[in-house]
Design a protein around this motif. Structure first.
Motif, short mmCIF file in Angstrom:
data_model
loop_
_atom_site.label_atom_id
_atom_site.label_comp_id
_atom_site.label_asym_id
_atom_site.label_seq_id
_atom_site.Cartn_x
_atom_site.Cartn_y
_atom_site.Cartn_z
N UNK A 158 0.79 -1.23 0.00
CA UNK A 158 0.00 0.00 0.00
C UNK A 158 0.83 1.28 0.00
N UNK A 159 2.05 1.25 0.51
CA UNK A 159 2.82 2.48 0.60
C UNK A 159 3.74 2.71 -0.59
N UNK A 160 3.78 1.79 -1.54
CA UNK A 160 4.53 2.04 -2.77
C UNK A 160 3.81 3.11 -3.58
N UNK A 161 4.56 3.84 -4.38
CA UNK A 161 3.92 4.88 -5.17
C UNK A 161 4.91 5.69 -5.98
N UNK A 162 4.54 6.93 -6.27
CA UNK A 162 5.34 7.79 -7.13
C UNK A 162 6.45 8.46 -6.33
#
Length: 300
Positions: A158-162
């Protein structure tokens, strides 16, 4: 009649005092204006856009944005953006992927579709701006996780991102969202261009992020933590504080300094300011008191 918004001559980055959340306005001398995230967890309120972000933009004379970026679909990074999408007509909306954590994120995407705002899922090196003034997606760690097969290890991660880098001339700032230790280590191994003068602390300075290797690779002179005051000392965590001291990184927090604004002129002169609040509540209007923070930044 003169337009409300006057194009800045400085590179300006404003880290808003938004409580337990994140929202940053980046203004470039070229005229490009980008809002990175826009959410807060204070009292579970979704009024953060109406009561904090929008008045801040209007006070600057801004009524339109070139882009809004949601680094990842946690509510404390986007729950104020419904109002902003309705009133600031962004040129595009960047998201890490089409999946969200709750129905509110899906509703936000429906609103963008209704207003015909292009929704972009940027991959590595996606860029907006000019050769000298730009914001780029260094990595979409969510896509990186999918391609590497690591999704099975940690579910949706959930905390992966740009992970974004904003630069004007040779001065850069880095925005890693809420990435955690594993993503930090992979970024360090994959990228040689993480360096930035100012780093927004990953995951609000929590114990799950801010590894020594990542901080060393970025080598910022300032680490800025966007978080509410915490009696438990979670944001920033003591380990992050200790590592900043060890690497001689100056640590600033919106909980202490209020909204933090960085101004960098074309000739390299710079100032850092903190705008305190009259009360310990991000929904209370910002007072006009401005505290100058000693600046020691050199462009990188």
């Amino acid at each position: 009649m003169k337009p409300l918004w006057q194009q800045p001559t400085d590179f300006r980055v404003s880290y808003l005092d938004i409580g337990q959340g994140s929202s940053t306005l980046v203004e470039f001398p070229s005229g490009l204006r980008v809002l990175i995230d826009g959410g807060g967890g204070t009292f579970g309120s979704t009024d953060i856009g109406k009561r904090v972000i929008a008045p801040f933009l209007w006070q600057k004379g801004i009524d339109q944005l070139d882009a809004i970026v949601i680094t990842h679909p946690d509510a404390d990074h986007y729950n104020g953006l419904d109002f902003i999408l309705k009133h600031f007509n962004p040129g595009s909306l960047w998201i890490r992927d089409w999946r969200g954590h709750d129905d509110n994120f899906r509703n936000l995407l429906h609103l963008a579709e209704k207003k015909r705002i292009p929704v972009i899922v940027p991959e590595r090196r996606h860029k907006l701006g000019t050769e000298t003034d730009f914001i780029t997606c260094l990595e979409n760690t969510f896509i990186m996780s999918e391609h590497s097969g690591r999704m099975a290890m940690a579910g949706i991660r959930s905390n992966s991102g740009l992970v974004l880098k904003a630069c004007s001339e040779n001065f850069c700032t880095l925005f890693p969202g809420d990435i955690e230790k594993e993503d930090e280590r992979i970024l360090v191994a994959m990228h040689n261009d993480l360096g930035a003068s100012v780093l927004l602390a990953p995951h609000h300075g929590s114990a799950t992020s801010g590894t020594p290797e990542f901080l060393a690779a970025v080598s910022p002179q300032y680490l800025i933590v966007s978080a509410r005051k915490s009696s438990a000392g979670l944001f920033p965590h003591a380990r992050v504080r200790d590592e900043c001291a060890k690497q001689q990184i100056t640590l600033l927090t919106t909980a202490q300094q209020g909204t933090i604004e960085l101004n960098v002129t074309r000739d390299g002169r710079h100032r850092l300011y903190g705008f305190a609040r009259a009360r310990d509540n991000p929904l209370y209007p910002m007072q006009s008191v401005m505290l100058q923070i000693p600046a020691k930044i050199t462009p990188r």
